[in-house]
Design a protein around this motif. Structure first.
Motif, PDB file in Angstrom:
ATOM      1  N   TRP A 140      18.239 -28.733 -24.361  1.00  0.00           N
ATOM      2  CA  TRP A 140      18.667 -27.667 -23.800  1.00  0.00           C
ATOM      3  C   TRP A 140      17.522 -25.815 -23.610  1.00  0.00           C
ATOM      4  O   TRP A 140      17.032 -25.923 -24.799  1.00  0.00           O
ATOM      5  N   GLY A 199      16.644 -24.288 -17.701  1.00  0.00           N
ATOM      6  CA  GLY A 199      18.073 -24.654 -17.158  1.00  0.00           C
ATOM      7  C   GLY A 199      18.665 -26.324 -18.062  1.00  0.00           C
ATOM      8  O   GLY A 199      18.493 -25.684 -18.934  1.00  0.00           O
ATOM      9  N   GLY A 200      19.638 -26.279 -17.362  1.00  0.00           N
ATOM     10  CA  GLY A 200      20.799 -27.349 -18.263  1.00  0.00           C
ATOM     11  C   GLY A 200      19.634 -28.382 -18.900  1.00  0.00           C
ATOM     12  O   GLY A 200      19.007 -28.595 -18.770  1.00  0.00           O
ATOM     13  N   LYS A 201      20.699 -28.814 -19.622  1.00  0.00           N
ATOM     14  CA  LYS A 201      20.731 -29.286 -20.964  1.00  0.00           C
ATOM     15  C   LYS A 201      20.807 -31.371 -19.903  1.00  0.00           C
ATOM     16  O   LYS A 201      21.182 -31.698 -19.299  1.00  0.00           O
ATOM     17  N   GLN A 202      19.844 -32.077 -21.219  1.00  0.00           N
ATOM     18  CA  GLN A 202      19.918 -33.954 -20.288  1.00  0.00           C
ATOM     19  C   GLN A 202      20.730 -34.396 -21.953  1.00  0.00           C
ATOM     20  O   GLN A 202      19.587 -33.952 -22.910  1.00  0.00           O
ATOM     21  N   TYR A 255      25.390 -28.569 -16.464  1.00  0.00           N
ATOM     22  CA  TYR A 255      24.745 -28.684 -17.333  1.00  0.00           C
ATOM     23  C   TYR A 255      24.122 -28.121 -18.155  1.00  0.00           C
ATOM     24  O   TYR A 255      23.897 -27.438 -18.922  1.00  0.00           O
ATOM     25  N   GLN A 256      24.484 -26.944 -17.745  1.00  0.00           N
ATOM     26  CA  GLN A 256      24.342 -25.673 -18.811  1.00  0.00           C
ATOM     27  C   GLN A 256      25.509 -25.261 -19.678  1.00  0.00           C
ATOM     28  O   GLN A 256      25.377 -24.604 -20.934  1.00  0.00           O
TER      29      GLN A 256
END
Lengths: 331, 650
Positions: free
Chosen positions: A166, A171-174, B404-405
């Motif tokens: 993250w 940007g968002g996470k994976q 996703y955040q």
């Protein structure tokens, strides 16, 4: 009512625009930007919902409170078709407004061509990060260098348990899951230094499983790449103290840590090429010689759960020498 | 100092010594109280009871003990997080992960569940005009299995290490060698044993509500709390087996190395699917009964019938149905692909519709009523706006790319506490104040109650609202610290202060229990709130033997109907019953609980002979029950029961 709505929406705008110190609301990458636009849209809609509920709530609680002299109407309404249809249908409309851009965004990102993008292989283990640049044949740990404006696809692997990568401002996470390969695309739009974190709870050292992302202009990035490919350090002449540290390093540390950034020379522990230029030691302490000493003396104390062993039989002087030597590892 | 204990070691550090001391002090205090107050006999009577009301009280009492423990965990966590890079006591590291895991596990399974199941036990049989649950023995056994599960989880901390992989216990971390002691084994056995009890309870409630309603109570005359109990029980029956299956595999992986969840030969994602296939319905299992409580309390204290009764029932059914189709929203970042994410994002959003309907129905119940602000009502009113905040952040998280955040950040921590506390815990407190007279025959003090309500509500918002922002600032959940440069100090400090205020509030509640017990306000306790449903038509505390002839139900609000249209008493049905079934007190459920404890202990510490003793004991006791159960049952006719009640009342 109209005036109220106006005031209300300007309040919302104020709320969101006044939050430049909040990472997620102040993105520096295109994925982060797209996610922010969805977050904003949903906050607006949800503010509206909260507003309606709170106004009705305060109004009803105040107006119908039991008090001396108040007599509730004898006709008690228990059904109202029109109202019930209204609050059944309206949410569908609001959700539709929210769902359409969501679907577009998810499939848009999934359909982007992967072959154009630059690939970096990320390997997470308890509790540190390794970044490999397969096209360049180099490897770093704890610091991810990215060129500005280029779409990067991170190939995500895990050595042990589930981790999650993250970088809030990009940007968002994976998740990184053992036995699977996930991918995460990031496109940094501004240069700068950003915090990266492990978001999925991965054990004792989870809190300190951090890394740094350095986004540079194209030229600076290329410069960094070519320096990493060279096997020597930039500071070649070592002082007596530092070369003593080098010897200690070769004796005690070299079995796990490589000082060359080439993938071929990599070892099982974090790669220490360019260590002197890093911001943090192990993602925790600021990178200064006294802190390096503190870390070497008892890694477990600084970073609970760390797999780096304590070395026995080193004197205070040895630690000083080691810490000075490590600072010379610069590309 | 380290003491070897079967397959593990107990390290006597300051925290373990403190925990042991507090356990010893509490034990001694309990022993002294029981001896001085001469309560040993009544304790024996209580333990062997099969009365639904007393079993409900047991659920709540043990739930409250676990609530104090899990609340203490929360205080320790918030203290550790009050300052950046803080080293509070032993909680900078693995110990934090242990209390974090215990906090979550206890709060969900051993606080929220027993609070609600306890209230269901007390109120549901009363509300539907029956004399007890359909299977009283079963009921007692379920409760003791829950207690055993909770005791196992609580013991783990002082017996070599508590589970420390989070309440979701994700694999492969949960079976990692680095996890202290037998944490994961404690987690798996504790949940498994209490899970068996929960499934039995669900069957019990479903049968009771479907079969034992008073004559005239058609489906659309069932009070909303009982409806919620019925739907919740159905959800338990469908969801808990998924957890049981997941836990069996976890136990095998952990104890015997079967590698089903392994990244190489198995799949870590399998656990997540099974866990959340149970875990998401679980969220509704603990929220629907709270919805039921709010419906009862809001109608009673607005002096008005609930608005839109049939849409309330329908929306609960829809929520229950949808709850099985949204579990992937816990797994958006697992990488299951855009289609799975989008479909489950949309189904998750859809849950907002029935929930919204309920919110507006509650609001419009207030409209035109005459609102009395009792403590029970304060909690129910505070629920509406607070829960809406939790609800909308839920919808925000259903927007996949935005999630996703949010995912695994403090935003999620804020969201889940907004729904769990503002929903379940507000509901439980509301239910305690509301039904307390039915449980014990006296009223909880309203003045202390209001102080408690306000401190709890304010403390709650102060604690959890800032977490939305710390999440957006990049604070991942389940971290025991953050760095000074993260800029998270102020928000965390505010959260910690709010948590202390909530702690004070819980102490106020404990004080209220003591104070009201001493005062015992007994006037008008049968129907203190001008109630509308059947439970207020019987005496307080409700006696085990009631309704010699079942009451005739003429309206949804049966008691209110008789107050308004009749003479204020229920009309007994003319039907003569010949087989009224009463289960005599029995100690067997406790012994069976002991058997499960022994079995679990043996499995956890890998001592085969202890496990075998436990297993054989369970089988023998079950056999004994099978051949002796008729001896433990008393049958009455309506006439005999009438005489028995008259005799009891003198």
């Amino acid at each position: 009512m109209k005036k109220n709505l106006y005031l209300f929406s300007s309040f919302c705008l104020l709320f969101i625009s006044g939050c430049s110190s909040i990472d997620v609301l102040n993105p520096k990458g295109s994925q982060g930007n797209e996610q922010l636009s969805l977050i904003k849209l949903s906050i607006y809609i949800m503010m509206l919902v909260i507003f309606v509920v709170v106004v009705l709530f305060i109004w009803f609680v105040y107006k119908y409170r039991a008090r001396p002299g108040y007599q509730p109407s004898t006709h008690q309404e228990n059904r109202n078709k029109k109202l019930e249809i209204t609050w059944t249908v309206l949410p569908f409309i609001l959700l539709f407004i929210l769902a359409v851009p969501m679907v577009k965004s998810v499939f848009g990102e999934a359909q982007k061509d992967r072959s154009e993008a630059m690939k970096i292989k990320v390997t997470a283990s308890e509790f540190w990060w390794k970044f490999e640049y397969p096209a360049e044949g180099i490897v770093t740990s704890q610091e991810l260098h990215l060129p500005k404006g280029k779409r990067v696809v991170l190939e995500l692997h895990s050595k042990d348990v589930i981790h999650s990568i993250w970088v809030p401002q990009l940007g968002g996470k994976q998740d990184l899951i053992p036995g699977r390969t996930n991918r995460l695309a990031l496109t940094p739009e501004k240069s700068g230094i950003f915090q990266g974190k492990c978001a999925e709870f991965c054990g004792t050292g989870h809190s300190y499983m951090r890394f740094t992302v350095k986004v540079d202009s194209k030229q600076d990035y290329e410069k960094w790449l070519s320096s990493m490919k060279k096997d020597q350090n930039s500071s070649q002449s070592l002082s007596a103290d530092e070369s003593e540290g080098q010897k200690l390093f070769e004796k005690n540390c070299l079995s796990c840590h490589a000082t060359s950034g080439l993938t071929a020379a990599d070892k099982k522990g974090p790669n220490l090429a360019d260590f002197g230029n890093r911001d943090h030691i192990a993602g925790v302490l600021k990178n200064t010689p006294p802190n390096v000493k503190e870390w070497l003396k008892d890694p477990e104390k600084v970073k609970p759960g760390s797999h780096m062993p304590k070395r026995e039989g080193l004197s205070e002087h040895d630690y000083t020498a080691l810490s000075h030597y490590l600072q010379t590892l610069k590309k | 100092m380290s003491i070897p204990f079967f397959n593990t070691h107990i390290k006597l550090a300051s925290d373990i010594i403190a925990a042991n001391l507090s356990i010893i002090v509490m034990m001694i205090a309990a022993l002294i109280f029981l001896t001085v107050a001469k309560k040993w006999k009544s304790l024996w009577m209580l333990i062997s009871t099969t009365d639904h009301r007393k079993i409900g009280i047991f659920y709540i009492a043990f739930g409250f003990l676990f609530f104090l423990r899990a609340g203490l965990d929360a205080m320790l966590m918030r203290t550790q997080l009050a300052f950046p890079d803080f080293h509070f006591w032993v909680f900078h590291g693995e110990k934090y992960n242990q209390v974090m895991t215990t906090h979550g596990t206890l709060m969900i399974f051993f606080v929220a569940m027993p609070f609600l199941i306890g209230l269901m036990n007390i109120a549901v049989p009363l509300q539907i005009g029956t004399r007890d649950m359909a299977f009283p023995f079963f009921n007692s056994l379920s409760m003791w299995l829950f207690v055993i599960g909770g005791v196992l989880i609580n013991m783990s901390f002082v017996l070599g290490g508590a589970p420390s992989a989070g309440w979701t216990s994700y694999v492969p971390l949960a079976v990692d060698k680095d996890i202290a002691g037998n944490g994961t084994a404690f987690y798996a056995m504790g949940l498994q044993v209490s899970g068996i009890g929960t499934i039995m309870t669900a069957i019990n409630f479903i049968v009771t509500i479907l079969k034992n309603r008073a004559p005239g109570m058609g489906f659309m005359k069932i009070p909303l709390f009982t409806w919620s109990a019925l739907i919740t029980s159905t959800l338990i029956l469908l969801a808990f087996p998924a957890l049981s299956a997941a836990l069996i595999i976890l136990i095998f992986d952990n104890q015997f190395g079967t590698q089903a969840y392994d990244g190489g030969n198995g799949s870590p994602v399998l656990w997540q699917h099974l866990f959340w296939a149970f875990g998401h319905p679980e969220v509704y299992i603990v929220i629907l009964p709270a919805f039921g409580i709010f419906s009862e309390v809001i109608a009673t204290f607005s002096s008005k019938r609930i608005f839109g009764y049939s849409s309330m029932v329908l929306s609960m059914l829809v929520i229950g149905f949808l709850s099985f189709m949204v579990w992937i929203h816990h797994m958006f970042t697992v990488g299951l692909g855009p289609l799975a994410n989008v479909v489950f994002g949309i189904t998750s959003m859809l849950i907002a519709v029935p929930t919204g309907i309920k919110i507006f129905n509650w609001l419009f119940t207030l409209r035109g009523g005459s609102i009395r602000f009792s403590t029970a009502m304060l909690f129910s009113l505070a629920f509406i706006p607070s829960f809406v905040i939790g609800g909308v952040t839920g919808v925000m998280q259903a927007v996949v790319p935005a999630d996703y955040q949010y995912h695994d950040s403090y935003f999620v921590v804020a969201h889940l506490h907004y729904v769990m506390i503002a929903g379940t815990i507000f509901g439980a407190f509301s239910g305690f104040y509301y039904w307390w007279p039915k449980m014990f025959g006296y009223i909880l003090d309203e003045k202390i109650g209001k102080w408690q309500a306000w401190t709890f509500i304010i403390g709650f918002h102060v604690t959890f609202f800032p977490m939305h922002i710390s999440g957006l600032k990049g604070m991942p959940r389940r971290t025991f610290t953050y760095l000074p440069e993260d800029g998270l100090f102020e928000l965390n400090f505010i959260s910690t202060m709010g948590a202390y205020l909530m702690g004070i509030s819980v102490l106020l509640f404990a004080w209220n229990l003591f104070f009201s017990y001493r005062k015992k306000e007994k006037s008008g306790v049968a129907d203190p709130w001008n109630g509308r449903t059947l439970e207020w038509a019987v005496s307080s505390p409700s006696s085990h033997m009631r309704w010699p002839r079942a009451p005739l139900i003429r309206d949804l609000e049966a008691f209110w109907h008789e107050k308004e249209r009749g003479d204020g008493t229920l009309i007994p049905s003319t039907k003569e019953e010949s087989q009224i079934f009463v289960e005599k007190p029995t100690i067997l459920p406790v012994l069976l609980g002991g058997g499960f404890f022994t079995l679990s202990f043996g499995l956890i510490f890998e001592v085969l002979w202890i496990a075998v003793i436990g297993a054989v004991g369970i089988l023998l006791l079950m056999g004994w029950r099978s051949i002796s159960f008729e001896r433990n049952i008393k049958l009455y006719t309506s006439k005999q029961l009438e005489n028995a009640i008259r005799k009891e009342e003198g």
